[in-house]
Design a protein around this motif. Sequence first.
Motif, mmCIF file in Angstrom:
data_model
loop_
_atom_site.group_PDB
_atom_site.id
_atom_site.type_symbol
_atom_site.label_atom_id
_atom_site.label_comp_id
_atom_site.label_asym_id
_atom_site.label_seq_id
_atom_site.Cartn_x
_atom_site.Cartn_y
_atom_site.Cartn_z
ATOM 1 N N ASN A 20 1.599 -7.842 0.931
ATOM 2 C CA ASN A 20 1.430 -6.502 0.383
ATOM 3 C C ASN A 20 0.694 -5.575 1.341
ATOM 4 N N ARG A 21 -0.189 -6.124 2.162
ATOM 5 C CA ARG A 21 -0.868 -5.316 3.181
ATOM 6 C C ARG A 21 0.154 -4.741 4.152
ATOM 7 N N GLN A 73 -1.562 4.651 -5.242
ATOM 8 C CA GLN A 73 -1.194 3.260 -5.526
ATOM 9 C C GLN A 73 -1.147 2.444 -4.247
ATOM 10 N N THR A 74 -0.571 3.003 -3.204
ATOM 11 C CA THR A 74 -0.482 2.312 -1.922
ATOM 12 C C THR A 74 -1.857 2.075 -1.326
ATOM 13 N N TYR A 75 -2.726 3.092 -1.393
ATOM 14 C CA TYR A 75 -4.081 2.944 -0.867
ATOM 15 C C TYR A 75 -4.873 1.897 -1.650
ATOM 16 N N GLU A 76 -4.685 1.859 -2.971
ATOM 17 C CA GLU A 76 -5.391 0.870 -3.793
ATOM 18 C C GLU A 76 -4.961 -0.541 -3.417
ATOM 19 N N VAL A 77 -3.658 -0.720 -3.216
ATOM 20 C CA VAL A 77 -3.151 -2.034 -2.819
ATOM 21 C C VAL A 77 -3.704 -2.421 -1.456
ATOM 22 N N LEU A 78 -3.735 -1.480 -0.517
ATOM 23 C CA LEU A 78 -4.235 -1.770 0.824
ATOM 24 C C LEU A 78 -5.711 -2.171 0.775
ATOM 25 N N VAL A 115 -1.343 -3.830 -10.455
ATOM 26 C CA VAL A 115 -2.288 -3.674 -11.561
ATOM 27 C C VAL A 115 -3.666 -4.209 -11.158
ATOM 28 N N ALA A 116 -3.695 -5.376 -10.503
ATOM 29 C CA ALA A 116 -4.968 -5.929 -10.035
ATOM 30 C C ALA A 116 -5.627 -4.970 -9.043
ATOM 31 N N SER A 117 -4.837 -4.366 -8.180
ATOM 32 C CA SER A 117 -5.368 -3.416 -7.202
ATOM 33 C C SER A 117 -5.934 -2.186 -7.888
ATOM 34 N N ASN A 118 -5.249 -1.723 -8.940
ATOM 35 C CA ASN A 118 -5.728 -0.560 -9.678
ATOM 36 C C ASN A 118 -7.061 -0.859 -10.365
ATOM 37 N N ASN A 119 -7.211 -2.066 -10.915
ATOM 38 C CA ASN A 119 -8.478 -2.446 -11.542
ATOM 39 C C ASN A 119 -9.613 -2.486 -10.512
ATOM 40 N N PHE A 185 -8.161 -3.130 -18.984
ATOM 41 C CA PHE A 185 -6.816 -3.185 -18.421
ATOM 42 C C PHE A 185 -6.048 -1.903 -18.692
ATOM 43 N N ARG A 186 -6.757 -0.780 -18.703
ATOM 44 C CA ARG A 186 -6.113 0.500 -18.962
ATOM 45 C C ARG A 186 -5.016 0.750 -17.935
ATOM 46 N N PRO A 187 -3.805 1.076 -18.387
ATOM 47 C CA PRO A 187 -2.709 1.310 -17.437
ATOM 48 C C PRO A 187 -3.000 2.507 -16.549
ATOM 49 N N PRO A 188 -2.523 2.488 -15.309
ATOM 50 C CA PRO A 188 -2.666 3.654 -14.438
ATOM 51 C C PRO A 188 -1.914 4.836 -15.028
ATOM 52 N N SER A 189 -2.178 6.023 -14.535
ATOM 53 C CA SER A 189 -1.516 7.216 -15.055
ATOM 54 C C SER A 189 -0.184 7.475 -14.367
ATOM 55 N N TYR A 190 0.312 6.496 -13.627
ATOM 56 C CA TYR A 190 1.578 6.657 -12.946
ATOM 57 C C TYR A 190 2.382 5.376 -13.067
ATOM 58 N N ARG A 191 3.645 5.466 -12.811
ATOM 59 C CA ARG A 191 4.552 4.332 -12.883
ATOM 60 C C ARG A 191 5.278 4.187 -11.551
ATOM 61 N N SER A 192 5.903 3.035 -11.366
ATOM 62 C CA SER A 192 6.686 2.845 -10.150
ATOM 63 C C SER A 192 7.939 3.713 -10.235
ATOM 64 N N SER A 193 8.540 3.991 -9.087
ATOM 65 C CA SER A 193 9.687 4.868 -9.045
ATOM 66 C C SER A 193 10.857 4.275 -9.806
ATOM 67 N N PRO A 194 11.671 5.118 -10.474
ATOM 68 C CA PRO A 194 12.824 4.618 -11.236
ATOM 69 C C PRO A 194 13.756 3.823 -10.341
ATOM 70 N N GLY A 195 14.187 2.696 -10.843
ATOM 71 C CA GLY A 195 15.095 1.853 -10.088
ATOM 72 C C GLY A 195 14.422 0.964 -9.075
ATOM 73 N N GLY A 196 13.107 1.146 -8.900
ATOM 74 C CA GLY A 196 12.378 0.324 -7.938
ATOM 75 C C GLY A 196 12.078 -1.031 -8.502
ATOM 76 N N SER A 197 11.739 -1.967 -7.632
ATOM 77 C CA SER A 197 11.453 -3.324 -8.065
ATOM 78 C C SER A 197 10.075 -3.425 -8.699
ATOM 79 N N GLY A 198 9.218 -2.417 -8.455
ATOM 80 C CA GLY A 198 7.856 -2.488 -8.960
ATOM 81 C C GLY A 198 6.957 -3.334 -8.079
ATOM 82 N N ARG A 199 7.541 -3.985 -7.084
ATOM 83 C CA ARG A 199 6.738 -4.838 -6.189
ATOM 84 C C ARG A 199 6.304 -4.055 -4.994
ATOM 85 N N LEU A 200 5.046 -4.090 -4.724
ATOM 86 C CA LEU A 200 4.534 -3.393 -3.548
ATOM 87 C C LEU A 200 4.314 -4.400 -2.438
#
Length: 200
Positions: A20-21, A73-78, A115-119, A185-200
């Motif tokens: 993911n990095r 989202q990308t920065y949180e994952v990084l 989700v773990a990155s967002n937390n 575990f509050r959901p982020p205020s954004y979602r992955s792009s439509p049609g995306g795998s959701g995997r970063l």
Amino acid sequence: MVRGVGFVADEPLIEAARYNRRVAIRRAIEASWPAIPSFRDVMQMPDGTNLDGTPVAAVHGDADFGNQGAQRQTYEVLSFCNELLRYELPLHPYHRRLYAWALAFPVGGLDTFVVASNNFGRLRRVWPTAVILPRSLADRLDVPFAQEGGLEDYLEQLASSASSVRDWDHSLVSHPSPAAFPRPFRPPSYRSSPGGSGRL
């Protein structure tokens, strides 16, 4: 399960962090997003670099940097990958818990790692003055960070107290626990792009 908390083996989580990095860095480059201020890539640090007492924000960057959505989202994952790779094997139980919570409480449209990155990002935003504790001390606490950044006397007091479990004064550290958050575990205020795998 370990003491009622879902257990995630270290090696698969570390491999996920490495993968993911790479993806997060590639996304940031392709989108021409600016680098996170104060972010220090642990993969580029010399072996044996000592970060004890360093503010968390001085290693993982500004938790509020970037626009809400794919950029944040990308920065949180990084930053989360940076933290996992900084700690390496074996991970502090806190890092496994973040991922296990995301497995237990999934958010629709987002990958578990996101989700773990967002937390982790939420914790850094709530706790901007946190500092990285020495590993020997961090292992005794719920999280590997402490409040009161930059106070050397405070860290010495923690280390001195931790040398004797019998005399350990929990009032020295104001560390959050799962129970401290009404909705951890509050959901982020954004979602992955439509049609995306959701995997970063």
